[in-house]
Design a protein around this motif. Structure first.
Motif, PDB file in Angstrom:
ATOM      1  N   GLU A 186     -18.918 -11.534  11.542  1.00 29.23           N
ATOM      2  CA  GLU A 186     -19.714 -10.441  10.991  1.00 29.23           C
ATOM      3  C   GLU A 186     -19.022  -9.088  11.176  1.00 29.23           C
ATOM      4  O   GLU A 186     -19.118  -8.197  10.325  1.00 29.23           O
ATOM      5  N   ARG A 187     -18.293  -8.926  12.288  1.00 26.45           N
ATOM      6  CA  ARG A 187     -17.551  -7.687  12.509  1.00 26.45           C
ATOM      7  C   ARG A 187     -16.380  -7.597  11.534  1.00 26.45           C
ATOM      8  O   ARG A 187     -16.108  -6.528  10.967  1.00 26.45           O
ATOM      9  N   GLN A 220     -16.195  -8.938   8.586  1.00 26.59           N
ATOM     10  CA  GLN A 220     -16.737  -8.663   7.255  1.00 26.59           C
ATOM     11  C   GLN A 220     -17.110  -7.197   7.097  1.00 26.59           C
ATOM     12  O   GLN A 220     -16.898  -6.602   6.035  1.00 26.59           O
ATOM     13  N   ALA A 221     -17.635  -6.598   8.164  1.00 26.16           N
ATOM     14  CA  ALA A 221     -18.002  -5.187   8.092  1.00 26.16           C
ATOM     15  C   ALA A 221     -16.774  -4.308   7.923  1.00 26.16           C
ATOM     16  O   ALA A 221     -16.772  -3.351   7.134  1.00 26.16           O
ATOM     17  N   VAL A 222     -15.711  -4.629   8.653  1.00 24.18           N
ATOM     18  CA  VAL A 222     -14.465  -3.860   8.531  1.00 24.18           C
ATOM     19  C   VAL A 222     -13.871  -4.036   7.140  1.00 24.18           C
ATOM     20  O   VAL A 222     -13.429  -3.068   6.505  1.00 24.18           O
ATOM     21  N   GLN A 223     -13.870  -5.263   6.647  1.00 23.19           N
ATOM     22  CA  GLN A 223     -13.325  -5.521   5.318  1.00 23.19           C
ATOM     23  C   GLN A 223     -14.135  -4.814   4.238  1.00 23.19           C
ATOM     24  O   GLN A 223     -13.583  -4.350   3.238  1.00 23.19           O
ATOM     25  N   ALA A 224     -15.441  -4.740   4.429  1.00 22.30           N
ATOM     26  CA  ALA A 224     -16.287  -4.063   3.449  1.00 22.30           C
ATOM     27  C   ALA A 224     -15.946  -2.583   3.364  1.00 22.30           C
ATOM     28  O   ALA A 224     -16.015  -1.973   2.283  1.00 22.30           O
ATOM     29  N   GLU A 225     -15.553  -1.991   4.486  1.00 25.48           N
ATOM     30  CA  GLU A 225     -15.230  -0.564   4.491  1.00 25.48           C
ATOM     31  C   GLU A 225     -13.797  -0.288   4.045  1.00 25.48           C
ATOM     32  O   GLU A 225     -13.541   0.670   3.301  1.00 25.48           O
TER      33      GLU A 225
END
Length: 423
Positions: free
Chosen positions: A315-316, A318-323
């Motif tokens: 989940e971390r 994915q959050a970094v990749q989303a940004e």
């Protein structure tokens, strides 16, 4: 040279090289295609970084490696990919296999990522990771190459222009050579091969040792040395795995976010050993840097090995990749850990463990390492290797670990085997 190997990432290259050394083959790994020819050895592994690049680039680099291996006289070519068969949706396993077959003028090869010692088995064409189908394993959430289909015939057929078939385990065990001949008459050009245990790998290697091209994970390599000896190509030897004794500080760098590496990082931290967690977002914003982490890590080496890691839960990630985007998120971590590796070696580190295929590739490139001698395995698929640094200084020991490999205590185990004293 008996065998020339083209590997699609750096840890995969050391993985297959380790299996060849285990069989008694003198094996050298080179990083990229050298300009001055290949070294003399029973087997040479050319480590590329082509798993996630555009398919056309992967094909071009693989064909360049093939030419170098052919020029060096290799009897057989082995295209090595991951035991989880992962690449991009468009390839690159299929396109590279097609191109190598065409260049070699062969109408048949196999595809077998099985590595039972690490829990990778193929049954009726489906790839299992332990007791789970590949599509139910942690590979389903891989940040770069998610694998959502365990049916390898279907996966490979979607990437290849050639007919893909299946060499089932029962046919393999009954008459592998006969079944291969039958598949060829049926028009099958690439056969996904079942393998449930090491005996299957030995059978498969014996049946395929005369093919111009094999495509596989590292498991099939286990059976090649015995097959070559039976053909009179390889002499027995017991010094293939010998490396130099190396002293000096030690460190661990981890960029992999696999389940296995997450557990390994957690164990290191739980055991109270020194660890520094890199934040990709802070690195991207310039709030952290390689120099920042070296300023903390280098003094800490006086008290023992240190770990620097960007490993994180899905989940971390994915959050970094989303940004940042997938490519940018990976690049900032790889570039930072590569610069950290260069700084640590300049500070005297001579025993270095690196977790993650992309990270390992970035690190060896940053260190200007061009060739590795392969030693004994730390665990199945991960050996210690020896590099001679470009400045002519003391040798450097490197353990380049695929993210999914190794037990929970792998980092400490590897360092102990390199002579590092740990509490």
């Amino acid at each position: 040279m008996i065998l020339g190997v083209i590997a699609d990432d750096f840890t995969g290259a050391t993985d297959v090289a380790s299996m060849l050394v285990r069989g008694g083959m003198q094996t050298v790994q080179v990083l990229g295609v050298p300009d001055t020819g290949l070294p003399e050895a029973d087997a040479v592994v050319v480590a590329l970084k082509t798993r996630t690049v555009p398919a056309a680039d992967a094909v071009a680099q693989s064909l360049q490696a093939l030419k170098a291996l052919q020029d060096a006289g290799a009897r057989q070519i082995y295209f090595k990919y991951c035991s989880t068969f992962d690449s991009t949706a468009e390839g690159n396993i299929g396109p590279v296999t097609d191109a190598l077959m065409q260049a070699l003028g062969t109408d048949f090869s196999i595809a077998c990522p099985a590595f039972p010692e690490n829990g990778r088995t193929v049954f009726r064409g489906h790839l299992f990771v332990g007791d789970q189908l590949l599509s139910d394993s942690g590979m389903r959430q891989h940040p770069l190459t998610p694998m959502t289909d365990a049916n390898l015939v279907r996966v490979l057929q979607s990437q290849s222009a050639q007919q893909v078939g299946l060499l089932r385990y029962d046919a393999l065990r009954a008459d592998a050579t006969g079944r291969i001949a039958q598949l060829r008459t049926e028009g099958v050009r690439i056969a996904v091969a079942d393998a449930i245990d090491n005996a299957d790998l030995l059978t498969l290697a014996e049946a395929c040792a005369d093919l111009p091209l094999l495509t596989a994970g590292s498991g099939v390599a286990l059976g090649l040395a015995p097959a070559y000896r039976r053909r009179g190509w390889l002499q027995a030897g017991d010094s293939a795995a010998q490396l130099a004794t190396v002293q000096g500080p030690a460190a661990v760098l981890s960029g992999s976010c696999s389940e296995a590496t997450n557990a390994q990082v957690a164990r290191w931290v739980a055991d109270g050993r020194r660890a520094f967690a890199l934040d990709p977002l802070a690195l991207h914003r310039g709030e952290q840097s390689a120099e920042h982490w070296l300023a903390q890590a280098v003094p800490a080496l006086a008290s023992g090995p240190v770990l620097l890691y960007a490993t994180a839960a899905p989940e971390r990630v994915q959050a970094v990749q989303a940004e940042l985007g997938v490519e940018a998120a990976g690049k900032v971590v790889e570039d930072t850990l590569a610069a950290v590796a260069r700084g640590l070696v300049q500070a005297g580190v001579r025993r270095l463990v690196v977790a993650g295929g992309e990270t390992s590739g970035a690190v060896v490139q940053a260190l200007a390492v061009r060739q590795l001698r392969i030693g004994a395995p730390i665990c199945p698929g991960v050996p210690w290797t020896q590099a001679d640094l470009p400045d002519g200084g003391q040798a450097l020991l490197l353990a380049l670990k695929s993210g999914n490999f190794g037990g929970v205590d792998f980092f400490a185990q590897a360092l102990r085997e390199a002579g590092v004293a740990l509490a």
